[in-house]
Write a protein that holds these residues in place. Structure first.
Motif, mmCIF file in Angstrom:
data_model
loop_
_atom_site.group_PDB
_atom_site.id
_atom_site.type_symbol
_atom_site.label_atom_id
_atom_site.label_comp_id
_atom_site.label_asym_id
_atom_site.label_seq_id
_atom_site.Cartn_x
_atom_site.Cartn_y
_atom_site.Cartn_z
ATOM 1 N N CYS A 1 1.822 40.228 12.918
ATOM 2 C CA CYS A 1 2.226 38.936 12.357
ATOM 3 C C CYS A 1 1.320 37.803 12.816
ATOM 4 O O CYS A 1 1.172 36.801 12.113
ATOM 5 C CB CYS A 1 3.672 38.641 12.739
ATOM 6 N N ARG A 2 0.706 37.937 13.982
ATOM 7 C CA ARG A 2 -0.244 36.925 14.445
ATOM 8 C C ARG A 2 -1.501 36.913 13.579
ATOM 9 O O ARG A 2 -2.137 35.870 13.388
ATOM 10 C CB ARG A 2 -0.629 37.191 15.897
ATOM 11 N N ALA B 1 2.932 29.233 15.274
ATOM 12 C CA ALA B 1 3.876 30.173 14.656
ATOM 13 C C ALA B 1 4.628 30.968 15.723
ATOM 14 O O ALA B 1 4.043 31.379 16.731
ATOM 15 C CB ALA B 1 3.138 31.123 13.725
ATOM 16 N N PRO B 2 5.943 31.201 15.535
ATOM 17 C CA PRO B 2 6.700 32.028 16.492
ATOM 18 C C PRO B 2 6.313 33.495 16.348
ATOM 19 O O PRO B 2 5.894 33.944 15.275
ATOM 20 C CB PRO B 2 8.150 31.794 16.085
ATOM 21 N N SER B 3 6.497 34.232 17.449
ATOM 22 C CA SER B 3 6.287 35.677 17.360
ATOM 23 C C SER B 3 7.416 36.290 16.543
ATOM 24 O O SER B 3 8.472 35.678 16.336
ATOM 25 C CB SER B 3 6.240 36.296 18.755
ATOM 26 N N GLY C 1 -10.316 26.818 12.752
ATOM 27 C CA GLY C 1 -9.469 25.907 13.513
ATOM 28 C C GLY C 1 -8.061 25.854 12.963
ATOM 29 O O GLY C 1 -7.069 25.854 13.716
ATOM 30 N N LEU C 2 -7.963 25.807 11.613
ATOM 31 C CA LEU C 2 -6.634 25.801 10.994
ATOM 32 C C LEU C 2 -5.868 27.086 11.285
ATOM 33 O O LEU C 2 -4.659 27.071 11.546
ATOM 34 C CB LEU C 2 -6.771 25.595 9.480
ATOM 35 N N CYS C 3 -6.613 28.205 11.220
ATOM 36 C CA CYS C 3 -5.967 29.505 11.495
ATOM 37 C C CYS C 3 -5.505 29.591 12.948
ATOM 38 O O CYS C 3 -4.420 30.116 13.248
ATOM 39 C CB CYS C 3 -6.930 30.654 11.176
ATOM 40 N N GLY C 4 -6.333 29.099 13.861
ATOM 41 C CA GLY C 4 -5.948 29.118 15.272
ATOM 42 C C GLY C 4 -4.733 28.252 15.542
ATOM 43 O O GLY C 4 -3.843 28.628 16.318
ATOM 44 N N TRP C 5 -4.703 27.102 14.893
ATOM 45 C CA TRP C 5 -3.536 26.208 15.048
ATOM 46 C C TRP C 5 -2.265 26.881 14.527
ATOM 47 O O TRP C 5 -1.211 26.820 15.146
ATOM 48 C CB TRP C 5 -3.836 24.906 14.301
#
Length: 845
Positions: A633-634, A702-704, A693-697
């Motif tokens: 999911c990450r 995002a919750p696990s 950067g957007l993906c890292g943010w």
């Protein structure tokens, strides 16, 4: 049991001609109601029936009891038989003779007081002494056997209890008399109504009858029995729809009609009748008139009564289930009566009854005319059963005297002729006595009640008679053979008697009206459950659990996902393979024609990077299939957003070149190489950096999956589990950035001039980016309206469609040229984009 009674009847009918009677039969006295002895026992029996109107009574003696009751007379004879048998046994009370005095009660309180006062008079006198201390008072008798019903005990029980004289009833069953503070000397050889009520309630529960009426006679017996039954029935969730009392001392007709009207209105199928025989007879006369049918549960008082069983039309009332005291047959009783009546017949002297003789001296003047023809009166089943209760009472007195007098097989330590023996001493001995009679051990409990139970019987009707068949028995618990019951119903099956049908699984009862047995069945809603049918409301599920409609328990939810074997997953996989195949085919074709003008125009090495990123997009979609996990999911959404960014950034660099050539033709040739080289690299790296950067943010915020599942409010038992797409803002920014890149490329190329005679590269970019924008813009409203499972399928589907859209719109036209028109793959055909020569506008005609 039926065989035993038949044998007794034959013995009585045939007399001594076919069987040898005991020798003591030769010494039978023809005195029916009195016999001298060293110790006297009193007897109270309903020898006669009331023949006068109680409402017209003025003087104490305005009572007439001139109709002989063969039932009461038979019980009085049972007492005579029992004492004659005891006196014939030399080892029970050796050297001591028991005598008796029997009196008529007429079943009337006003009548019973006279014989009781007579029995309480001082020994050998007609006087009742007034004294301060009655410890040494010796009354005429040492114990009293009787009375036969509960109505008389309250009248005489307390008085006799004052003298501590044993009062042993063979028919009074009201549980009130178990109170030893009020009735200290009362004992009985029949079970208490408390046991009878318990047996009745267990019978009703055995057949699932919880909606009944109870009718009683308006006397001590019926009132207390009805009260006890209603109380115990309520404790066992059996509803009494109606209670009625049948008048005993007045005309019952109107009252019975009203009772039956109320029973009909209540729509019950079972009626418990707790009554004496005469009120029960009055009740069933009206039942027969109305042609009513049902299940009638009979108390012991009328269970075997000929007064009711012989009513014309009694076989039309339905099913009668009756309780009768457990007894044993007295094998010598009928032969004894036969011998007695034979002697009386031989000694008869015709004479007119003397009206002046007191009932205390002779309670039955007409009994002197008894003969062998009258033996049948003691062969009635009710008499045979009640006779055993009388027999037991007298034998208990005899055995208690045996112990009190210190007797052995040959002599007694005390002699009642010379030693004083008092009733209170006998009472103490009776409380400890244990007697074996006809193979059964008998004793009293601390309340004076016996250790006997009941036979459960059914009335089976023939054309002219009623057969009493045993179907079970009760002693503390009911045991019944349902297969032996013949239900007198239309279908021959167990009738129903419920106000409301039983609720189904997962339904709670909502009581309507005043009776707990009348209810509506309400389904337990989702998220609630009914653990037990006794619960009065549905319970909410604990946190983290849920239930479906009409559940009996809550469960932890089951999560499903896009399993590899699902039809949807297989369709997406096949689509992905098709898209990947197009990537491989285009890549192989471009690699084969690497270095040619067309490939250089398409981006050269960057076209390979673009194909690889598109292939990566396809491969990243497998993260949407199979069981999700924290790591999956990450990576799922970031990879799905990042790979298209690479491809779109390549298209953007080519779009910039087209803008440079078409909008700045005079400078394009000087700067084209820089734009294609370092400029393209900077654009691609810049776009990918922003998207990274957007993906890292997104990944950070995002919750696990574990946290997401734990935070869910469970309102389902089965649900589709997808990776959490949160926060939506970050998700929208990732997808929106790609749409922005496509939109910029579209804006840069859709107005570009078509180079005449040259390849139109701007057209490929315009169509490919337009299709990408349209697909993802349409995706937004569709996505928000779908459920979780369809959201995953839609996202994968749109990703594949946008992917193949880029391939088809951008690469396929070039592939067609390479395959179909290789002769156009020349520098001249692609000069505009290779050398930066601006397209020449078409001449106006």
């Amino acid at each position: 049991m039926a065989k035993e009674w038949t044998l007794l009847w034959l013995c009585g009918l045939l007399g001594s001609g076919f069987s040898e009677n005991p020798s003591w039969f030769k010494n039978i006295s023809t005195s029916l109601f009195k016999s001298p002895g060293d110790i006297l026992i009193g007897g109270l029996f309903p020898i006669n029936k009331l023949t006068s109107d109680l409402s017209k009574r003025v003087k104490p003696d305005d009572l007439e009891c001139n109709s002989v009751s063969t039932y009461g007379l038979s019980l009085a004879l049972a007492m005579k038989f029992s004492l004659d048998e005891i006196n014939s046994k030399e080892n029970l009370l050796p050297g001591i003779t028991l005598g008796f005095e029997s009196y008529d009660t007429c079943m009337q309180p006003a009548v019973v007081m006279r014989p009781v006062l007579q029995l309480l008079t001082k020994e050998s006198t007609e006087e009742l002494d007034i004294a301060c201390n009655y410890t040494d008072y010796k009354p005429r008798v040492i114990a009293i056997i009787g009375p036969n019903n509960s109505e008389l005990v309250p009248v005489i029980g307390k008085l006799i209890g004052f003298f501590s004289m044993p009062l042993i009833s063979y028919g009074a069953t009201s549980d009130v008399f178990s109170d030893k503070e009020t009735f200290p000397s009362f004992m009985r050889t029949v079970p208490s109504d408390r046991w009878q009520v318990t047996a009745m309630v267990q019978l009703l529960k055995k057949f699932g009858w919880n909606w009944v009426s109870v009718v009683g006679s308006d006397d001590e017996y019926g009132q207390k029995g009805q009260e006890q039954f209603s109380s115990m029935a309520n404790e066992e969730s059996i509803c009494v729809a109606y209670q009625g009392l049948i008048p005993v001392y007045s005309d019952p007709e109107q009252a019975v009609k009203e009772i039956l009207n109320r029973i009909v209105d209540a729509q019950v199928g079972v009626v418990v009748v707790f009554s004496l025989p005469k009120p029960a007879r009055d009740f069933f006369i009206e039942v027969i008139k109305r042609n009513m049918t049902g299940v009638w549960v009979a108390s012991t008082a009328w269970a075997l009564s000929d007064d009711v069983a012989t009513l014309p039309g009694i076989n039309s009332i339905g099913t009668v289930l009756a309780f009768a005291d457990i007894t044993r047959p007295l094998h010598l009783f009928t032969p004894y009566i036969y011998e007695l009546f034979t002697k009386m017949e031989e000694m008869q002297i015709p004479q007119q009854p003397d009206a002046e003789i007191s009932p205390l001296d002779n309670p039955c003047p007409r009994c002197s005319y008894l003969s062998q023809a009258n033996v049948s009166m003691v062969q009635i089943k009710l008499v045979q059963r009640s006779a055993f209760s009388v027999y037991t009472a007298i034998y208990c007195v005899a055995h208690a005297l045996h112990n009190l007098l210190g007797c052995n097989a040959t002599h007694c330590a005390l002699n009642p002729r010379t030693d004083n023996v008092y009733p209170w001493q006998l009472l103490q001995s009776l409380q400890k006595v244990s007697v074996d009679l006809e193979g059964v051990n008998f004793k009293f409990d601390k309340e004076g009640n016996p250790n006997f139970g009941y036979d459960v019987m059914q009335w089976n009707f023939s054309d002219t008679t009623v057969q009493f068949d045993i179907i079970g028995f009760f002693y503390q618990n009911l045991k019944i053979n349902k297969n032996n019951i013949k239900w007198h119903t239309k279908n021959g099956k167990v009738p129903l008697s419920t106000c409301s049908s039983d609720c189904g699984i997962g339904q709670v009862r909502r009581v309507k009206g005043f009776h707990s047995c009348c209810f509506d069945c309400i389904d337990c809603k989702e998220g609630t459950f009914l653990n037990s049918s006794d619960d009065i409301q549905c319970k909410s599920c604990p946190a983290g659990q849920w239930s479906t409609l009409r559940s009996t328990s809550c469960v932890y939810p089951i999560y499903t996902y896009l399993d590899w074997s699902n039809y949807e997953s297989i369709g997406l996989i096949l689509g992905g393979i098709l898209v990947l195949a197009s990537h491989v085919w285009v890549g192989a074709l471009f690699f084969k024609h690497r270095g040619t003008p067309l490939v250089k125009t398409a981006g050269g090495p960057l076209s390979g990077l673009m194909l690889l990123s598109l292939a990566g997009t396809c491969l990243s979609l497998v993260l949407f299939l199979g069981q999700p996990g924290d790591i999956v999911c990450r990576l799922q959404e970031p990879l799905n957003a990042f790979f298209p960014t690479v491809a779109l950034s390549v298209i953007l660099t080519i779009s910039i070149q087209i803008v440079c050539i078409t909008e700045f033709p005079e400078k394009s040739s000087d700067h084209l190489e820089n734009i294609r080289g370092r400029g393209s690299l900077f654009v691609i790296l810049g776009c990918c950096g922003v998207q990274a950067g957007l993906c890292g943010w997104y990944a950070q915020e995002a919750p696990s999956l574990t946290q997401y599942v734990a935070s869910l409010e469970v309102t389902y038992v089965k649900a589709f589990l997808r990776c959490p797409v949160e926060p939506m803002l970050n998700f929208g920014l990732m997808l929106g950035f790609n749409v922005l890149l496509a939109l910029v490329s579209f804006m840069a190329t859709f107005m570009a001039l078509k180079p005449p005679g040259h390849y139109n590269l701007a057209r490929d970019i315009t169509i490919s980016t337009l299709s990408y924008c349209v697909l993802w813009v349409m995706f937004i409203p569709i996505y928000t309206s779908l459920n979780d499972k369809d959201k995953s399928i839609a996202q994968v589907g749109v990703s594949l469609l946008s992917n193949i859209g880029l391939v088809v719109a951008y690469f396929f036209p070039k592939c067609q040229l390479l395959v179909k028109h290789p002769e156009l793959n020349t520098d001249d055909h692609f000069r505009t984009f290779i050398e930066g020569v601006p397209p020449t506008p078409p001449e106006e005609s």
